[in-house]
Write an enzyme that holds these catalytic residues in place. Structure first.
Site, PDB file in Angstrom:
ATOM      1  N   GLY A  96       0.821  -1.217   0.000  1.00 17.86           N
ATOM      2  CA  GLY A  96       0.000   0.000   0.000  1.00 17.86           C
ATOM      3  C   GLY A  96       0.851   1.261   0.000  1.00 17.86           C
ATOM      4  CG  ASP A 321      -1.332  -1.499  10.652  1.00 25.36           C
ATOM      5  OD1 ASP A 321      -2.348  -1.711   9.957  1.00 25.36           O
ATOM      6  OD2 ASP A 321      -0.302  -0.960  10.206  1.00 25.36           O
TER       7      ASP A 321
END
Ligand code: CDP
Length: 665
Positions: A96, A321
């Site tokens: 990403g 995360d």
């Protein structure tokens, strides 16, 4: 890719973990080095799939990069802000950061044409906000698949500067990429957010790092004013050290919760840019862990006896995360858990909320999702054991964090038989951010190391016993107090009416003393003629006065020497993985080759105070004199032993330092 790994459960971790460098910081640092002018040496770099992709992208754009995988460094020549190649074909994989950062970066090229391709999973991930923003500055896109998604060809002609609007609601990486690229614009950029953004800490990380690289970015609400690259520090080569990865650390922060024991996160104190380091505080506030800072390292223990509420609700928007780390172990926790603020993670490596929910349903009484949250009701431990088939496969969706998170849960020995109950599908996916994660996890288990001997020596009342006992408890090592050996022998000799000055009588009387060992918890205690001599008989004024005199007699020491050495075998036979033996001569005479040798010391006043507190009269000064000056095995700091001066430290602090030395050895 159809491999699987069975996670072998264990109890009590004793891990000293150096997390790899942060992926987010490594990839930002590469981009900023390319823009910052001059040469930059990046240290403590993470080499993993995503950072290799970023390095490869920069090389394809014509930047000079020197990668040293042994030293974990990357040297980057910036080409003074301009992008060397006007054309390139670049594959961003499923990274990403690379996808968004590189798209923003290439926009700086005058008359550029770049083809960006990716893994299939990346085709679905959001990038439209950035595309629209770059279009407004003159870039054009030709989509090779779905509109506003990868893959595409981007034609570029530099960024003009001025106001630029971006919708970064779906991914903060778009904003981060644009902010960093803005330093190369023709005139100052004023980046405005059209909606909120997610993962604010990552935007803060970008801004902080821009400052560290000599740029400035002023934030006013949702406006970001970026200074031009003309203000760069282009003069001397800069050195930039990458912080350890706080998200990676989260796995070993969670590990003691499911297996007990302690883990040490080396250099955790350096994690200043990463929002995910707050995971530690969140777990601490729930009452799942206790932590101690030890220098720059962090020690994490599972907390004991916490009374948990029925339901715990936490917002993970800022540390999303790490939501997988907590979610995966929730199946083992004694409360219902709701994690919210995680909608954006549905568009990450995979639909993380959906994927985690789907896997947790295999292990939990109930798992519910909303767009933005996941709610988990675990089984009790008994129910879980009853319901589970022998081994359950966890699908990982090629998502490194799912693999690592569920591997941590799988370490819990839920059946108490050490047999695996979780299998991780495609474990290689961890290489996205932590290539040797499973090897490191292996080192945390107790059977990964040989039986270890820890020698703790020091004078009277320095705190040897309490510290050794506590460290043994935490590590599940066997504890041996050799002072008690000498005290017991002194008692046995005094009971026979022997005087310490009568060597022959001592030799004779020793023949009547049969010594053995009794295990009390994890303390190995000496027995005399089959009995444990009660503490009250060996810790009193009578013994305090005489013990050092008997201990100075070579025959007494010889009598105990072999017995004390045999304790290592006794510990192994009783399935301990290590032993902490404390005394006066352990690191010098009994086990000079011990794995760790520690010498505790404290000034006289402190020691006298400590002993007085125990309420026993003890002329420690006199005993110390005798112990230090005797001919056989005098008390002294063994050469090469680690000294801890405990005078101004609390017991907890000495325990931390000692644990740290043991874990790192
Ligand atoms: O009470 P304190 O911690 O000061 O002493 P201890 O560890 O119970 O030891 C009592 C005495 O045993 C010491 O003063 C020494 O004379 C002797 N000792 C020794 O000579 N060698 C050892 N390894 C342990 C104790």
């Amino acid at each position: 890719m159809n491999s699987e790994i069975s996670v072998k459960p264990f109890v009590k971790c004793r891990a000293s973990i150096t997390p790899p460098g942060s992926k987010s910081i490594t990839n930002r640092a590469m981009m900023l080095s390319a823009l910052a002018g001059g040469r930059t040496l990046l240290k403590d770099v993470l080499f993993s799939r995503d950072t290799n992709i970023m390095a490869d992208c920069l090389q394809k754009l014509g930047y000079m990069l020197k990668l040293d995988r042994n030293e974990n460094t990357i040297e980057i020549d910036s080409a003074y802000g301009s992008i060397p190649n006007s054309e390139a074909e670049i594959n961003v994989g499923n990274a990403g950061t690379a996808a968004r950062f590189v798209t923003a970066l290439v926009a700086l090229r005058k008359k550029g044409k770049f083809k960006l391709t990716s893994d299939k999973a990346m085709h679905a991930r959001p990038i439209k906000g950035l595309i629209d923003a770059l279009k407004s500055q003159g870039a054009t896109f030709e989509f090779l698949g779905e509109e506003n998604h990868l893959p595409f060809v981007i034609r570029t002609n530099g960024l003009n500067g001025g106001d630029i609007l971006i919708d970064a609601g779906e991914s903060s990486q778009m904003l981060s990429g644009l902010l960093m690229a803005s330093v190369g614009a023709e005139s100052p950029m004023n980046v405005k957010l059209s909606s909120g953004t997610v993962s604010k800490p990552f935007v803060n990380m970008t801004i902080e790092m821009m400052k560290q690289f000599g740029f400035s970015c002023e934030v006013d609400g949702t406006n970001y004013k970026v200074d031009l690259r003309a203000k760069r520090r282009a003069d001397s080569p800069r050195i930039y050290s990458i912080e350890p990865d706080a998200t990676a650390a989260s796995y070993f922060v969670a590990l003691p919760i499911v297996v007990g024991g302690v883990s040490e996160i080396v250099n955790f104190g350096s994690c200043k840019l990463q929002g995910d380091s707050a995971f530690v505080e969140v777990l601490e506030s729930i009452g799942l862990i206790k932590t101690q800072h030890c220098g720059n390292n962090l020690l994490v223990y599972a907390s004991e006896n916490t009374v948990f509420p029925e339901t715990v609700e936490v917002d993970f928007n800022d540390i999303s995360d790490t939501f997988l780390t907590l979610a995966s172990i929730s199946m083992l926790l004694p409360f219902k858990l709701k994690i919210k603020g995680i909608a954006h993670t549905r568009a990450q490596e995979t639909d993380r909320v959906g994927a985690v929910a789907c896997q947790l349903r295999k292990f939990c009484a109930s798992v519910e999702e909303t767009e933005d949250s996941i709610s988990i009701i675990p089984y009790t431990r008994e129910e879980l054991v009853k319901k589970l088939p022998s081994e359950t496969l966890v699908n990982t969706y090629d998502d490194h964090r799912i693999a690592m998170s569920f591997a941590i849960a799988g370490c819990a020995d839920i059946r108490g038989d050490g047999k695996p109950w979780i299998k991780i599908e495609n474990p290689e996916c961890v290489s996205k951010t932590w290539v040797d994660f499973f090897e490191v996890l292996y080192t945390a288990r107790k059977d990964s190391k040989k039986f270890r001997v820890i020698a703790v020596d020091g004078g009277a009342a320095v705190g040897k016993s309490s510290v050794s006992r506590e460290c043994s408890r935490v590590l599940d090592y066997m504890h041996v107090d050799t002072g008690a050996h000498y005290r017991t022998i002194a008692y046995g000799l005094l009971e026979q009416g022997v005087d310490a000055s009568d060597k022959n009588a001592i030799i004779q009387a020793l023949k009547n003393l049969k010594i053995g060992t009794a295990l009390e918890g994890n303390s190995a205690k000496i027995t005399l003629n089959g009995n444990l001599v009660p503490d009250s008989e060996i810790r009193n004024e009578r013994i305090n006065l005489k013990v050092a005199e008997f201990a100075a007699v070579a025959e007494v020491r010889d009598f105990l020497k072999n017995y004390q050495r045999s304790m290592a075998d006794f510990g192994k036979e009783n399935h301990f993985n290590g032993m902490i033996m404390e005394g006066r001569d352990i690191g010098s005479v009994i086990f000079p080759d011990a794995d760790v040798r520690i010498f505790l010391d404290a000034d006289e006043e402190t020691r006298a105070k400590r002993r007085a507190k125990e309420g026993i009269s003890d002329s420690i000064k006199k005993r110390d004199e005798l112990d230090k000056n005797r001919k056989t095995a005098p008390l002294k700091q063994p050469e090469g032993a680690d000294l801890i001066d405990t005078s101004h430290l609390t017991k907890e602090q000495v325990v931390q330092k000692t644990l740290s030395l043991i874990l790192e050895s």
